[in-house]
Scaffold this motif. Structure first.
Motif, mmCIF file in Angstrom:
data_model
loop_
_atom_site.group_PDB
_atom_site.id
_atom_site.type_symbol
_atom_site.label_atom_id
_atom_site.label_comp_id
_atom_site.label_asym_id
_atom_site.label_seq_id
_atom_site.Cartn_x
_atom_site.Cartn_y
_atom_site.Cartn_z
ATOM 1 N N GLU A 34 0.852 -1.193 0.000
ATOM 2 C CA GLU A 34 0.000 0.000 0.000
ATOM 3 C C GLU A 34 0.884 1.237 0.000
ATOM 4 O O GLU A 34 1.722 1.396 0.888
ATOM 5 C CB GLU A 34 -0.845 -0.038 1.284
ATOM 6 C CG GLU A 34 -2.018 0.875 1.275
ATOM 7 C CD GLU A 34 -2.808 0.706 2.576
ATOM 8 O OE1 GLU A 34 -4.020 0.599 2.497
ATOM 9 O OE2 GLU A 34 -2.197 0.696 3.667
ATOM 10 N N LYS A 35 0.708 2.096 -0.999
ATOM 11 C CA LYS A 35 1.485 3.351 -1.094
ATOM 12 C C LYS A 35 2.979 3.074 -0.910
ATOM 13 O O LYS A 35 3.676 3.755 -0.155
ATOM 14 C CB LYS A 35 0.986 4.369 -0.083
ATOM 15 C CG LYS A 35 -0.534 4.559 -0.118
ATOM 16 C CD LYS A 35 -0.959 5.939 -0.521
ATOM 17 C CE LYS A 35 -2.471 6.067 -0.452
ATOM 18 N NZ LYS A 35 -3.020 7.168 -1.197
ATOM 19 N N SER A 36 3.458 2.048 -1.560
ATOM 20 C CA SER A 36 4.865 1.635 -1.595
ATOM 21 C C SER A 36 5.536 1.553 -0.215
ATOM 22 O O SER A 36 6.739 1.755 -0.073
ATOM 23 C CB SER A 36 5.679 2.536 -2.543
ATOM 24 O OG SER A 36 5.515 3.899 -2.211
ATOM 25 N N GLY A 37 4.731 1.255 0.795
ATOM 26 C CA GLY A 37 5.287 1.031 2.131
ATOM 27 C C GLY A 37 5.725 2.297 2.853
ATOM 28 O O GLY A 37 6.407 2.202 3.883
ATOM 29 N N ALA A 38 5.351 3.462 2.345
ATOM 30 C CA ALA A 38 5.779 4.715 2.999
ATOM 31 C C ALA A 38 5.025 4.916 4.310
ATOM 32 O O ALA A 38 3.837 4.605 4.408
ATOM 33 C CB ALA A 38 5.537 5.898 2.076
ATOM 34 N N LEU A 39 5.724 5.462 5.293
ATOM 35 C CA LEU A 39 5.091 5.660 6.608
ATOM 36 C C LEU A 39 4.140 6.849 6.609
ATOM 37 O O LEU A 39 3.155 6.850 7.336
ATOM 38 C CB LEU A 39 6.169 5.854 7.686
ATOM 39 C CG LEU A 39 7.107 4.658 7.919
ATOM 40 C CD1 LEU A 39 8.129 4.992 8.987
ATOM 41 C CD2 LEU A 39 6.316 3.412 8.326
ATOM 42 N N VAL A 40 4.457 7.868 5.810
ATOM 43 C CA VAL A 40 3.562 9.041 5.715
ATOM 44 C C VAL A 40 2.971 9.068 4.313
ATOM 45 O O VAL A 40 3.688 9.247 3.320
ATOM 46 C CB VAL A 40 4.306 10.359 6.016
ATOM 47 C CG1 VAL A 40 3.351 11.548 5.886
ATOM 48 C CG2 VAL A 40 4.923 10.331 7.414
ATOM 49 N N GLN A 41 1.691 8.830 4.247
ATOM 50 C CA GLN A 41 1.020 8.681 2.954
ATOM 51 C C GLN A 41 0.108 9.869 2.686
ATOM 52 O O GLN A 41 -0.442 10.446 3.615
ATOM 53 C CB GLN A 41 0.179 7.396 2.985
ATOM 54 C CG GLN A 41 0.982 6.191 3.379
ATOM 55 C CD GLN A 41 0.167 5.115 4.071
ATOM 56 O OE1 GLN A 41 -1.060 5.168 4.028
ATOM 57 N NE2 GLN A 41 0.832 4.181 4.691
ATOM 58 N N ASP A 42 -0.049 10.193 1.409
ATOM 59 C CA ASP A 42 -0.986 11.247 1.042
ATOM 60 C C ASP A 42 -2.350 10.643 0.757
ATOM 61 O O ASP A 42 -2.452 9.591 0.116
ATOM 62 C CB ASP A 42 -0.501 11.980 -0.211
ATOM 63 C CG ASP A 42 0.736 12.822 0.064
ATOM 64 O OD1 ASP A 42 0.874 13.312 1.205
ATOM 65 O OD2 ASP A 42 1.563 12.981 -0.852
ATOM 66 N N VAL A 43 -3.370 11.314 1.235
ATOM 67 C CA VAL A 43 -4.751 10.957 0.894
ATOM 68 C C VAL A 43 -5.256 12.111 0.037
ATOM 69 O O VAL A 43 -5.517 13.207 0.545
ATOM 70 C CB VAL A 43 -5.601 10.784 2.167
ATOM 71 C CG1 VAL A 43 -7.066 10.543 1.807
ATOM 72 C CG2 VAL A 43 -5.058 9.630 3.011
ATOM 73 N N VAL A 44 -5.292 11.857 -1.265
ATOM 74 C CA VAL A 44 -5.698 12.894 -2.224
ATOM 75 C C VAL A 44 -6.561 12.253 -3.309
ATOM 76 O O VAL A 44 -6.383 11.072 -3.624
ATOM 77 C CB VAL A 44 -4.459 13.552 -2.900
ATOM 78 C CG1 VAL A 44 -3.680 14.405 -1.905
ATOM 79 C CG2 VAL A 44 -3.545 12.527 -3.548
#
Ligand SMILES: O=C(O)CCC(=O)C(=O)O
Ligand SMILES: [Fe+2]
Length: 345
Positions: free
Chosen positions: A143-153
């Motif tokens: 999910e979202k390339s495993g990034a810890l801070v994801q954008d919800v847009v």
């Protein structure tokens, strides 16, 4: 710190038939913490240091360690409130922290799919620091390339998706309901409000719904008479999904695990019970028109969430949230971690 009332609850039609209709009766007073401007600046100083700490690379273990240490410098009133929320998430399973810092020179809202914050920003570091007071920050490789801070847009071409990139009504769900190591907490922080004012984060809690649920439905929901499909990004169904109960844990104060877009009943009585629960959640849901600096923290065991439909413009001015997950038990999530780190399968 000032207590302020939040958005009114919403009363709505079944999930299939948006739109939500709002009515103004209850407030969320006890679940809202508005930071003073002095406290906001204290958080900003902590977050600003983190934008350069260890190169400012959010997903590195070194940066996460620096962020963990920095959480001790958050305002004491905020730390006290987070600790209290961890002990008892209250009837709504929601803490809305307001007046957190956001960069003054925010770039255009991203429009590409899977957008994330790999480099620390003031808002991104703030939400991580806050979530680290609740547990260990985690993400999912798929999910979202495993990034810890994801954008919800909102993302062009994804309008009709049941995902946070969509802009049709997002049905109420437990975050990653299908996953054995779903997060205990979900943090959703607004950095840019929806310019149309239509997009609302909607939340509803099992603690509010339970007293209104019929004994028959309560029983059906407490038995393993449901399956929840993983999203295609997680590889879809690998064989049969395990059957599970929607209500579990304490009979008097159960946890809920459900996704009204992905959970399927295995028999007719289970279907009726699921419908009853869905309608109760809709009647009791609160709608939050998040403003920049608002962070909604959901206890993902008690609270389901979704979002109203809205009309994105895809011109850089759309609603923009950051999302961060936290888990309470780092030993338990280890089983799903590829390298002992924060990113799970
Ligand atoms: O956009 C929202 O308010 C909620 C989106 C959501 O459910 C999520 O990102 O997990
Ligand atoms: Fe969600």
């Amino acid at each position: 710190m000032t207590e302020i009332s939040s958005s009114p609850p919403l009363v709505g039609a079944p999930a299939e038939s948006a739109p939500f209709v709002e009515s103004a009766t209850t407030s969320l007073g006890p679940s809202v913490l508005e930071l003073t401007d002095a406290e906001r600046e204290q958080v900003r100083a902590v977050a600003a240091d983190l934008t350069t700490a260890t190169g400012g690379t959010v997903d590195s273990p070194e940066w996460l360690a620096a962020a963990r240490t920095a959480t001790e410098s958050l305002p004491s009133g905020l730390r006290v409130r987070l600790r209290a929320f961890r002990h008892d998430p209250g009837p709504d399973g929601l803490l809305l922290v307001r007046n957190l810092p956001v960069e003054p020179d925010l770039p255009a809202t991203p429009v590409r799919p899977g957008s994330v914050r790999r480099s620390a920003t003031v808002a991104g570091a703030s939400i991580v620091a806050v979530m680290l007071q609740l547990g260990e920050v985690i993400a999912y490789r798929s999910e979202k390339s495993g990034a810890l801070v994801q954008d919800v847009v909102p993302v062009p071409g994804h309008e009709r998706q049941q995902s946070n990139a969509g802009s049709v009504e997002l049905h109420m769900h437990t975050e990653n309901a299908f996953h054995a190591n779903r997060p205990h907490y979900v943090g959703l922080m607004c950095v840019r409000a929806d310019p149309t004012g239509d997009a609302r984060l909607c939340t509803a809690s099992v603690r509010r719904a339970l007293p209104h649920l019929s004994a028959r439905s309560r029983q059906a929901l407490s038995q393993e008479r449901y399956i929840t499909e993983p999203p295609p990004s997680f590889g879809g169904l690998d064989g049969a999904a395990p059957s599970h109960a929607v209500l579990h844990g304490s009979a008097a104060d159960p946890d809920v695990t459900v996704d009204f877009a992905a959970t399927h009943p295995l028999d007719e009585e289970a279907r009726q019970a699921l419908t009853e629960l869905r309608l109760l959640f809709q009647e009791q849901a609160h709608a939050h028109a998040l403003r920049p600096g608002d962070l909604g923290i959901l206890d993902n065991r008690l609270t389901v969430h979704g979002r109203t439909s809205f009309s994105p413009r895809f011109d850089g001015t759309d609603r923009w949230l950051h999302r961060v997950y936290a888990a309470l038990d780092g030993r338990r999530t280890l089983a799903d971690s590829e390298d002992g780190g924060a990113v799970l399968r």
